[in-house]
Design a protein around this motif. Structure first.
Motif, PDB file in Angstrom:
ATOM      1  N   MET A 128     -17.427 -16.581 -39.407  1.00 62.04           N
ATOM      2  CA  MET A 128     -18.009 -17.786 -38.841  1.00 62.04           C
ATOM      3  C   MET A 128     -17.018 -18.414 -37.869  1.00 62.04           C
ATOM      4  O   MET A 128     -15.837 -18.566 -38.177  1.00 62.04           O
ATOM      5  N   ILE A 129     -17.490 -18.769 -36.674  1.00 64.01           N
ATOM      6  CA  ILE A 129     -16.662 -19.419 -35.657  1.00 64.01           C
ATOM      7  C   ILE A 129     -17.332 -20.733 -35.291  1.00 64.01           C
ATOM      8  O   ILE A 129     -18.478 -20.744 -34.832  1.00 64.01           O
ATOM      9  N   THR A 130     -16.649 -21.823 -35.485  1.00 56.51           N
ATOM     10  CA  THR A 130     -17.219 -23.140 -35.233  1.00 56.51           C
ATOM     11  C   THR A 130     -17.644 -23.298 -33.781  1.00 56.51           C
ATOM     12  O   THR A 130     -16.894 -22.962 -32.863  1.00 56.51           O
ATOM     13  N   ASN A 131     -18.875 -23.785 -33.594  1.00 48.80           N
ATOM     14  CA  ASN A 131     -19.433 -24.105 -32.273  1.00 48.80           C
ATOM     15  C   ASN A 131     -19.462 -22.905 -31.337  1.00 48.80           C
ATOM     16  O   ASN A 131     -19.312 -23.054 -30.118  1.00 48.80           O
ATOM     17  N   ALA A 132     -19.663 -21.707 -31.872  1.00 46.49           N
ATOM     18  CA  ALA A 132     -19.655 -20.488 -31.054  1.00 46.49           C
ATOM     19  C   ALA A 132     -21.051 -19.876 -30.976  1.00 46.49           C
ATOM     20  O   ALA A 132     -21.808 -19.894 -31.948  1.00 46.49           O
ATOM     21  N   ILE A 133     -21.369 -19.321 -29.808  1.00 45.38           N
ATOM     22  CA  ILE A 133     -22.645 -18.642 -29.584  1.00 45.38           C
ATOM     23  C   ILE A 133     -22.345 -17.262 -29.010  1.00 45.38           C
ATOM     24  O   ILE A 133     -21.515 -17.117 -28.108  1.00 45.38           O
ATOM     25  N   ARG A 134     -23.040 -16.237 -29.522  1.00 47.31           N
ATOM     26  CA  ARG A 134     -22.876 -14.869 -29.017  1.00 47.31           C
ATOM     27  C   ARG A 134     -24.077 -14.479 -28.160  1.00 47.31           C
ATOM     28  O   ARG A 134     -25.223 -14.635 -28.568  1.00 47.31           O
ATOM     29  N   PHE A 135     -23.774 -13.966 -26.971  1.00 44.02           N
ATOM     30  CA  PHE A 135     -24.788 -13.435 -26.068  1.00 44.02           C
ATOM     31  C   PHE A 135     -24.614 -11.920 -26.051  1.00 44.02           C
ATOM     32  O   PHE A 135     -23.687 -11.404 -25.418  1.00 44.02           O
ATOM     33  N   ALA A 136     -25.495 -11.196 -26.743  1.00 42.98           N
ATOM     34  CA  ALA A 136     -25.372  -9.739 -26.879  1.00 42.98           C
ATOM     35  C   ALA A 136     -26.373  -9.040 -25.963  1.00 42.98           C
ATOM     36  O   ALA A 136     -27.567  -9.331 -25.999  1.00 42.98           O
ATOM     37  N   TRP A 137     -25.877  -8.124 -25.146  1.00 41.52           N
ATOM     38  CA  TRP A 137     -26.715  -7.370 -24.207  1.00 41.52           C
ATOM     39  C   TRP A 137     -27.656  -6.470 -24.988  1.00 41.52           C
ATOM     40  O   TRP A 137     -27.235  -5.698 -25.837  1.00 41.52           O
ATOM     41  N   ARG A 138     -28.974  -6.558 -24.713  1.00 45.01           N
ATOM     42  CA  ARG A 138     -29.948  -5.810 -25.498  1.00 45.01           C
ATOM     43  C   ARG A 138     -30.506  -4.569 -24.789  1.00 45.01           C
ATOM     44  O   ARG A 138     -31.204  -3.775 -25.404  1.00 45.01           O
ATOM     45  N   GLU A 139     -30.208  -4.385 -23.508  1.00 45.67           N
ATOM     46  CA  GLU A 139     -30.803  -3.284 -22.751  1.00 45.67           C
ATOM     47  C   GLU A 139     -29.921  -2.037 -22.842  1.00 45.67           C
ATOM     48  O   GLU A 139     -28.893  -1.956 -22.185  1.00 45.67           O
ATOM     49  N   LYS A 140     -30.332  -1.063 -23.654  1.00 49.02           N
ATOM     50  CA  LYS A 140     -29.539   0.145 -23.853  1.00 49.02           C
ATOM     51  C   LYS A 140     -29.524   1.035 -22.608  1.00 49.02           C
ATOM     52  O   LYS A 140     -28.605   1.812 -22.393  1.00 49.02           O
ATOM     53  N   GLU A 141     -30.577   0.952 -21.778  1.00 48.83           N
ATOM     54  CA  GLU A 141     -30.675   1.833 -20.619  1.00 48.83           C
ATOM     55  C   GLU A 141     -30.058   1.237 -19.366  1.00 48.83           C
ATOM     56  O   GLU A 141     -30.118   1.843 -18.298  1.00 48.83           O
ATOM     57  N   MET A 142     -29.506   0.038 -19.454  1.00 49.42           N
ATOM     58  CA  MET A 142     -28.975  -0.638 -18.280  1.00 49.42           C
ATOM     59  C   MET A 142     -27.530  -1.040 -18.486  1.00 49.42           C
ATOM     60  O   MET A 142     -27.117  -1.324 -19.603  1.00 49.42           O
ATOM     61  N   GLU A 143     -26.781  -1.049 -17.406  1.00 54.42           N
ATOM     62  CA  GLU A 143     -25.392  -1.496 -17.461  1.00 54.42           C
ATOM     63  C   GLU A 143     -25.362  -3.014 -17.668  1.00 54.42           C
ATOM     64  O   GLU A 143     -26.093  -3.749 -16.994  1.00 54.42           O
ATOM     65  N   PRO A 144     -24.555  -3.520 -18.600  1.00 54.38           N
ATOM     66  CA  PRO A 144     -24.490  -4.967 -18.836  1.00 54.38           C
ATOM     67  C   PRO A 144     -23.794  -5.707 -17.697  1.00 54.38           C
ATOM     68  O   PRO A 144     -23.051  -5.114 -16.917  1.00 54.38           O
ATOM     69  N   PHE A 145     -24.052  -6.988 -17.627  1.00 50.51           N
ATOM     70  CA  PHE A 145     -23.378  -7.823 -16.634  1.00 50.51           C
ATOM     71  C   PHE A 145     -21.885  -7.865 -16.945  1.00 50.51           C
ATOM     72  O   PHE A 145     -21.471  -7.877 -18.101  1.00 50.51           O
TER      73      PHE A 145
END
Length: 272
Positions: free
Chosen positions: A1-18
């Motif tokens: 658990m990390i206080t005040n933290a949000i994770r943005f996880a790339w969901r597109e397996k066929e595309m290069e992430p930003f």
């Protein structure tokens, strides 16, 4: 658990992430209208294909989570799974499958019955670098008003038809395999509930309720018809089809020309 933290996880397996700069400029500054002084830090998490964003205050964390959920189906936000790391439901799960040929997709399908935002697996190795059959996942326990602490909890011992596995994580609760309730184990259970529907009026062998898939929990099919199911290691060892791929019939390499349903492909305009 990390206080005040949000994770943005790339969901597109066929595309290069930003990349980090594109993510910060496009998602944080343009889409979410954030300014640098409003963030404590932005950290890339290459192992999970994600970015972890930490805020100074809980109020800002809640505000951004609310905004992200409102626009989660719009582009380019739809390319990310957004989850709070500040919640008590965050867990790091270690899974040990006795059959090392069980595919990651099968394990994730099972965990998905109890958890949301299940990450990709990280193979755990010993000091010499050999994989020891254990895999580490990160996920959020699903909310359940009837569950202990308000969450669902996966069993420590579970079957995927012929393949068995165990799992453990911090603050894990014991789950009885006889009555399917939390707080005690099979040896100390005094109940005689049906393991299929939970009724005390009959045993599992006499239950009239439809059996459910061991993997995804659906009543529409059994594990052998599940989309996450592949051929067992025993079948491969016997020379059956698929033995050349570790005894599991995979779905093959995803076609890079196809994009996940419900979300259009990223364009050059999204990356600007």
């Amino acid at each position: 658990m990390i206080t005040n933290a949000i994770r943005f996880a790339w969901r597109e397996k066929e595309m290069e992430p930003f990349g980090s700069e594109t993510f910060g400029r496009t998602i944080l500054m343009w889409v979410l209208k954030l300014v640098i002084k409003g963030l404590l830090c932005l950290q890339a998490n290459p192992l999970e294909g994600a970015f972890d964003v930490v805020f100074h205050t809980e109020a800002k964390h809640d505000e951004v989570m609310g905004t992200a959920k409102e626009i989660e189906k719009t582009r380019p936000m739809c390319h990310y799974e957004v989850a709070s790391l500040a919640r008590n439901s965050f867990r790091v799960i270690t899974v040990n499958m006795y059959n090392p040929h069980v595919k990651e997709e099968e394990v994730r399908a099972f965990l998905g019955r109890y958890m949301d935002n299940v990450s990709s697996a990280r193979l755990l190795k010993d000091t010499l670098g050999f994989w020891n059959r254990r895999r580490s996942f990160q996920a959020l326990l699903k909310e359940d008003p009837r569950g202990l602490g308000g969450y669902l909890h996966p069993p420590a011992l579970f079957p995927l038809v012929a393949d068995r596995g165990t799992l453990f994580y911090a603050r894990q609760l014991p789950v009885c395999r006889r009555c399917m309730t939390y707080g005690h184990n099979f040896a100390s259970c005094g109940g005689r509930k049906c393991s299929v529907c939970g009724s005390e009026a009959h045993k599992a062998k006499d239950c009239g309720e439809a059996k459910k898939c061991h993997g995804c929990g659906s009543a529409a099919h059994l594990w052998r018809e599940c989309t996450a199911c592949h051929r067992s290691y025993a079948a491969a060892a016997g020379g059956g089809a698929g033995a050349g791929e570790g005894g599991r019939r995979g779905e093959g390499v995803p076609d890079p020309s196809k994009v996940s349903e419900g979300c259009p492909a990223a364009t050059e305009e999204d990356r600007k």
